[in-house]
Design an enzyme around this catalytic site. Sequence first.
Site, PDB file in Angstrom:
ATOM      1  CB  SER A  10      -0.873   0.111 -10.242  1.00 65.86           C
ATOM      2  OG  SER A  10      -0.501  -1.270 -10.193  1.00 65.86           O
ATOM      3  CG  HIS A  35       2.063   2.032  -7.087  1.00 62.70           C
ATOM      4  ND1 HIS A  35       2.379   1.957  -6.254  1.00 62.70           N
ATOM      5  CD2 HIS A  35       1.479   0.684  -6.966  1.00 62.70           C
ATOM      6  CE1 HIS A  35       2.200   1.280  -5.061  1.00 62.70           C
ATOM      7  NE2 HIS A  35       1.215   0.475  -6.082  1.00 62.70           N
ATOM      8  CG  ASP A  37       1.456  -2.958  -7.039  1.00 62.07           C
ATOM      9  OD1 ASP A  37       0.199  -2.142  -8.153  1.00 62.07           O
ATOM     10  OD2 ASP A  37       1.661  -3.054  -6.150  1.00 62.07           O
ATOM     11  CG  MET A  39       1.852  -8.633  -6.525  1.00 59.96           C
ATOM     12  SD  MET A  39       0.291  -8.719  -6.705  1.00 59.96           S
ATOM     13  CE  MET A  39      -0.653  -7.142  -7.041  1.00 59.96           C
ATOM     14  CG  HIS A  68       2.579  -1.979  -2.713  1.00 57.63           C
ATOM     15  ND1 HIS A  68       1.367  -2.024  -2.814  1.00 57.63           N
ATOM     16  CD2 HIS A  68       3.067  -2.312  -1.543  1.00 57.63           C
ATOM     17  CE1 HIS A  68       1.139  -2.604  -1.859  1.00 57.63           C
ATOM     18  NE2 HIS A  68       1.607  -2.629  -0.819  1.00 57.63           N
ATOM     19  CG  MET A  70       2.321  -5.901  -1.244  1.00 56.97           C
ATOM     20  SD  MET A  70       0.840  -5.720  -2.650  1.00 56.97           S
ATOM     21  CE  MET A  70       1.181  -5.012  -4.368  1.00 56.97           C
ATOM     22  CG  MET A 139      -2.474  -1.679   1.458  1.00 54.77           C
ATOM     23  SD  MET A 139      -1.995  -1.858  -0.446  1.00 54.77           S
ATOM     24  CE  MET A 139      -3.090  -2.763  -1.767  1.00 54.77           C
ATOM     25  CG  ASP A 177      -1.777   0.789  -4.225  1.00 57.22           C
ATOM     26  OD1 ASP A 177      -1.078   0.093  -3.985  1.00 57.22           O
ATOM     27  OD2 ASP A 177      -2.437   0.375  -5.079  1.00 57.22           O
TER      28      ASP A 177
HETATM   29  C1  DX5 Z   1      -3.036  -4.427  -5.273  1.00 55.67           C
HETATM   30  C2  DX5 Z   1      -1.998  -3.646  -5.502  1.00 55.67           C
HETATM   31  C3  DX5 Z   1      -2.449  -1.939  -6.305  1.00 55.67           C
HETATM   32  C4  DX5 Z   1      -3.174  -2.379  -7.566  1.00 55.67           C
HETATM   33  C5  DX5 Z   1      -4.584  -1.048  -8.029  1.00 55.67           C
HETATM   34  O1  DX5 Z   1      -2.793  -5.322  -4.530  1.00 55.67           O
HETATM   35  O2  DX5 Z   1      -1.330  -3.003  -4.576  1.00 55.67           O
HETATM   36  O3  DX5 Z   1      -1.228  -0.897  -6.734  1.00 55.67           O
HETATM   37  O4  DX5 Z   1      -2.686  -2.119  -8.499  1.00 55.67           O
HETATM   38  O5  DX5 Z   1      -5.248  -1.096  -8.989  1.00 55.67           O
HETATM   39  P1  DX5 Z   1      -6.284  -1.244  -8.967  1.00 55.67           P
HETATM   40  O6  DX5 Z   1      -6.787   0.812  -9.223  1.00 55.67           O
HETATM   41  O7  DX5 Z   1      -6.602  -1.115 -10.512  1.00 55.67           O
HETATM   42  O8  DX5 Z   1      -7.146  -1.311  -7.957  1.00 55.67           O
HETATM   43 ZN    ZN Z   2       0.179  -0.890  -4.729  1.00 56.95          ZN
END
Ligand code: DX5
Ligand code: ZN
Length: 229
Positions: A10, A35, A37, A39, A68, A70, A139, A177
């Site tokens: 990620s 990956h 993320d 947000m 992903h 979010m 998650m 994840d």
């Molecule tokens: C959290 C993200 C994850 C996160 C994972 O909201 O969706 O992908 O970045 O990071 P680690 O592996 O450090 O928990």
């Molecule tokens: Zn994620």
Amino acid sequence: MNEQKILAPSILSADFSNLSQQIRSVELGGADWLHCDVMDGLFVPNLTFGPIIVEALRRITNLPIDVHLMIKNPDNILENFINAGADYITVHQEEVVHLNRTIARIHELGAKAGVAINPSTPISLLSEILEIVDLVLVMSVNPGFGGQKFILNTLKKIKELAALRAKISANFLIEVDGGLNVKNITEISSCGCNVFVAGNSIFKKDNITAATVELKNLISQNHLFKQTQ
Ligand code: DX5
Ligand code: ZN
């Protein structure tokens, strides 16, 4: 039965001032996907990046890009991410009213479709889309930040989802994840996980390549172990 074992670092945990070099390091370590993320500060209490980062990644890597979302109202912007080069688009079940339509639209736009569920969301809410979705993201932390602790109850959910997949002879990938590390990844894999998202346990290590190799070996080992059982 989907036995694939895919490591997806990620980039949320990466050093963005040095992103190209960080991507080279995970590629060298055998990372399978990247990956991303996304947000919006509304669906989760954090704000990250938009399609521009996917465009930048697409220029420097051939690895599949796993986005992903979010965010609230992902239908409004998912096409931009696909045009930017995303291979997988995952939306949150909690945030999409017409999930069947959204999955169909992601497919029409030429990408693979994933649906994510938060730790408090039951697998049962996915029952009507498991035969059309390419990936289910379970998650294992409350979304918003890297570096959180793996929620143990997730193991039960992974097993439940894997059993349901076998029962309906579906072939979607199971992605997990949040909070994955060298201590828990083998058990997570034995529950049926296919795609392993890891942020801090890769990008916050002194040697990113070695950390990637170690996690990659652990998920592959377990795969071999299962095959010989
Ligand atoms: C959290 C993200 C994850 C996160 C994972 O909201 O969706 O992908 O970045 O990071 P680690 O592996 O450090 O928990
Ligand atoms: Zn994620």
